[in-house]
Design a protein around this motif. Sequence first.
Motif, PDB file in Angstrom:
ATOM      1  N   VAL A 140      39.576  34.361  37.259  1.00 46.80           N
ATOM      2  CA  VAL A 140      41.206  32.752  36.806  1.00 46.80           C
ATOM      3  C   VAL A 140      42.092  33.882  36.747  1.00 46.80           C
ATOM      4  O   VAL A 140      42.636  34.178  36.713  1.00 46.80           O
ATOM      5  CB  VAL A 140      40.231  31.920  35.833  1.00 46.80           C
ATOM      6  CG1 VAL A 140      41.317  31.198  35.294  1.00 46.80           C
ATOM      7  CG2 VAL A 140      39.481  31.300  36.407  1.00 46.80           C
ATOM      8  N   ASN A 141      41.947  34.454  35.514  1.00 47.82           N
ATOM      9  CA  ASN A 141      42.664  35.968  35.017  1.00 47.82           C
ATOM     10  C   ASN A 141      43.080  36.322  36.433  1.00 47.82           C
ATOM     11  O   ASN A 141      44.540  36.794  36.183  1.00 47.82           O
ATOM     12  CB  ASN A 141      41.826  36.571  33.541  1.00 47.82           C
ATOM     13  CG  ASN A 141      42.088  35.770  32.867  1.00 47.82           C
ATOM     14  OD1 ASN A 141      42.991  34.606  32.450  1.00 47.82           O
ATOM     15  ND2 ASN A 141      41.538  36.594  31.541  1.00 47.82           N
ATOM     16  N   GLN A 142      42.956  37.243  37.033  1.00 51.75           N
ATOM     17  CA  GLN A 142      43.486  37.888  37.864  1.00 51.75           C
ATOM     18  C   GLN A 142      44.189  36.793  38.551  1.00 51.75           C
ATOM     19  O   GLN A 142      45.371  37.353  39.140  1.00 51.75           O
ATOM     20  CB  GLN A 142      42.162  37.969  39.220  1.00 51.75           C
ATOM     21  CG  GLN A 142      42.151  39.488  38.770  1.00 51.75           C
ATOM     22  CD  GLN A 142      40.462  40.595  39.265  1.00 51.75           C
ATOM     23  OE1 GLN A 142      39.813  39.368  40.188  1.00 51.75           O
ATOM     24  NE2 GLN A 142      40.559  41.582  39.294  1.00 51.75           N
ATOM     25  N   GLN A 143      43.671  35.422  39.215  1.00 54.96           N
ATOM     26  CA  GLN A 143      44.653  34.386  40.204  1.00 54.96           C
ATOM     27  C   GLN A 143      45.987  34.573  39.322  1.00 54.96           C
ATOM     28  O   GLN A 143      47.142  34.346  39.712  1.00 54.96           O
ATOM     29  CB  GLN A 143      43.824  33.045  39.944  1.00 54.96           C
ATOM     30  CG  GLN A 143      42.631  33.096  40.569  1.00 54.96           C
ATOM     31  CD  GLN A 143      42.060  32.028  41.457  1.00 54.96           C
ATOM     32  OE1 GLN A 143      42.623  30.836  40.546  1.00 54.96           O
ATOM     33  NE2 GLN A 143      40.386  32.438  42.149  1.00 54.96           N
ATOM     34  N   ALA A 144      45.884  34.175  37.705  1.00 53.16           N
ATOM     35  CA  ALA A 144      46.902  33.974  36.321  1.00 53.16           C
ATOM     36  C   ALA A 144      47.690  35.025  36.427  1.00 53.16           C
ATOM     37  O   ALA A 144      48.904  34.756  37.196  1.00 53.16           O
ATOM     38  CB  ALA A 144      46.067  33.529  35.802  1.00 53.16           C
ATOM     39  N   LEU A 145      47.809  36.292  37.161  1.00 56.08           N
ATOM     40  CA  LEU A 145      47.868  37.381  37.203  1.00 56.08           C
ATOM     41  C   LEU A 145      49.276  37.585  37.678  1.00 56.08           C
ATOM     42  O   LEU A 145      49.993  37.597  38.171  1.00 56.08           O
ATOM     43  CB  LEU A 145      47.555  38.760  37.051  1.00 56.08           C
ATOM     44  CG  LEU A 145      47.237  38.811  34.981  1.00 56.08           C
ATOM     45  CD1 LEU A 145      45.786  40.163  35.453  1.00 56.08           C
ATOM     46  CD2 LEU A 145      47.763  39.586  34.516  1.00 56.08           C
ATOM     47  N   ASP A 146      48.149  36.775  39.294  1.00 60.41           N
ATOM     48  CA  ASP A 146      48.770  37.116  40.982  1.00 60.41           C
ATOM     49  C   ASP A 146      50.097  35.823  40.891  1.00 60.41           C
ATOM     50  O   ASP A 146      51.552  36.136  41.221  1.00 60.41           O
ATOM     51  CB  ASP A 146      48.245  36.923  41.822  1.00 60.41           C
ATOM     52  CG  ASP A 146      47.103  38.256  42.587  1.00 60.41           C
ATOM     53  OD1 ASP A 146      47.803  39.282  41.988  1.00 60.41           O
ATOM     54  OD2 ASP A 146      46.107  38.048  42.743  1.00 60.41           O
ATOM     55  N   ALA A 147      49.433  34.639  39.580  1.00 61.68           N
ATOM     56  CA  ALA A 147      50.415  33.533  39.890  1.00 61.68           C
ATOM     57  C   ALA A 147      51.587  34.307  39.484  1.00 61.68           C
ATOM     58  O   ALA A 147      53.495  34.435  39.821  1.00 61.68           O
ATOM     59  CB  ALA A 147      50.068  32.377  39.999  1.00 61.68           C
TER      60      ALA A 147
END
Lengths: 178, 252, 339
Positions: A166-173
């Motif tokens: 989730v954190n990786q997706q959040a960083l990307d977003a």
Amino acid sequence: MEQSFVLAGFGGQGVILAGKILAQAGADHGLQVTWLPSYGPEMRGGTANCTVVLSDEPIGSPVVDNPTVLVAMNLPSLDRFEKTVAKGGTILINSSLIARTAERNDLQVLNVPVNDIAVSLGNSHAANMVALGTVIKATGTIPLELIKSAMVKMLSHKDNAELVAVNQQALDAGYNAV
Amino acid sequence: MSVNADKMVRVFERPRSLTDAQFSYCPGCHHGLVTRIVAQTIDELGIQDRTVIVAPVGCAVTMYEWFRCDGIQAAHGRACAVATGIKRVNPNLIVFTYQGDGDLAAIGTAESIHAANRGENITVVFINNQIYGMTGGQMAPTTLVGQRTTSCPDGRNAQLAGYPIRFAEMIAQLDAPVYVTRQALYDQKRIMAASRAIKKAFQCQVEGKGYSLVEVLTNCPTNWRMSPAQSNSHLMDEVVRAFPLGDLVDRD
Amino acid sequence: MAEAAICAGCRAYFGYPITPQNEILEYMAARMPAVGGAFVQAESEVAAINMCYGASAAGVRTMTSSSSPGISLKMEGISYLAAADLPCVIINVARGGPGLGNIAPAQGDYFQATKGGGHGDYRMIVLGPATIAEAIEIVMLAFDLADKYRVPVMVLSDGMLGQMMEPIKLAEPVDPGLLPAKPWALTGASGRRPNAVTSYAMDPRDLNRINTKRQTRYRQIEEKEVRYRETETSDATIVVVAYGTVARIARTTVKMARSQGIKLGLVQPITLWPFPYAPLRALSNQVNTIITVEMSAGQMVEDVRLAVCDRAETPFYGELGGLVPTPKDILREVQRNVS
């Protein structure tokens, strides 16, 4: 080159962890770094902020009068730190929780609904990572990949592959939000 | 009757773990007996070369000078903490503290209880004479109700100064201690029993079993203002009523 | 700092929780058993320092840590350590005081550390690191000095150093088995005369002799172990003196001042005892003003004034209550004294 970040918000919004990840990534990038926390008296719910300095020279003061970047996760943080940000610096305003924008017009202002973005990814706790992704893009000092690997390192003591994802997706977003 | 020196058998001698130095205790004081019993125990267990004495603040402050053992002088009340430090870094050493009632049960209450609660593998010899001897006879936490001292000249008033602390009983409430006992020295039978108890307490440590405490009811003829004989009667008639004798914990 | 202690061969740690130094205690709880050392969470700071007294007497490199109120409790034990000639390293992550104060960084414990604190005629080497990298070096040095002179050594840091992070490089670990032998240690009187560790000497003539001998050692420390760091002092016309966290902040002030044409230099005492009187005395002939900056109401400034006497102005700037001066705050004081 010297950049200084103040990340500020309510306790529990994850600004301390976001600062640690930024500092770790800075060190991995070969820079000198300091990370200095300032907690409210409560572990949760109080105000919290931390200061991260990244430099290619030895760092003198880890206490900063005029940060080049402010991440304001809530209104009290914006009220408190807006005036201190260096001319030409950057302010990230969490527009999910802060109804006003910046009063300054001598610097870059980014209004990003980091909480809403995190909720849309399925985890409101990842708002700090959205914000971190955004300022990484805006300042361009550290590659996003280093932030991601630092985040994995920082969370390695926990058994939480899901949180890491989730954190990786959040960083990307966050990175793609500006 | 003629005496043939060649045929005489030595039945009593100075313990080998003692030096030639003279104890500094007052005449008639039980301290000398307990110190001697400890020395004899060290002899019997063959542990002189690995024993460390933790001397208190009190009448036994220079105890380390009387033994052929390594020794350390601890701050008032802190003997059990000092013993913990020594034992933890060198478990092969046999470490004992020798403390009075003021040292162990007043200023050193926290250190004494927590070393016991951690189950430190040490031996505590507790001299309960119900008075501060070295400082001139003030009230101790173990002073009997009604007993006169220089700091309670009208006798200990329970309303103001509480009751004598039964420390061995407090320690006996804890889960960790292996052997906790209260002994006395007012007659020969008691002396023999106390000797056995002290030996058992050291034996527990040698075998790695854990914490042991021997509380010994003793006299202080000087500050009680009694003759040694009177003090023995006082122990037998009065003191044991406040401090019952016997084993309180025996997980040996 | 905790890992630096392990690197230095420390194999016994005793402590009690107090903010802001819990990180050291928690680190040691996990790390000490892994290296075969002793760790006890004591029932109080008083107990912890006395456990150090025992472990040090048994010949092992020993450390405790605490923060200001806890250090007050340790003062009895520190006096005994000094009096029994026992080495020990004590870290003080100082916080706002007096009393309970707060958990913010402060330097109000300078007097306590350098001028006694405990009872009796004793000295303690006091080292003040400014950065974490310095703290690592200083902790290693502290163990060496403690053993060499058989004295307690305090590392006087503050809450800022205790809580911040920066990358560091650790030194090669020392093998405790290869450290110089301690023939005075309590190891069991086997094949030798018994050793006694004591601070008791009933006869005043004995105590006089013992204390005089110890004072001779203190004079050697004053002669050989003074450490300090000068930044841009060679052409300076004005100088800031600061230790610990404040020294590090003042390094930034030096850059700022120089960019404005003010010839500012910085002296950072690293040994607070022995204090670097001589270099300050020398500088007092070169500059007109020596400003002392502390997070206190003015403690080290007394030593600065002893060094400088009337040869230069010696103003003082301090922040109290856990407030940390910023580089600009210090610059303002400098500017005020230049004009």
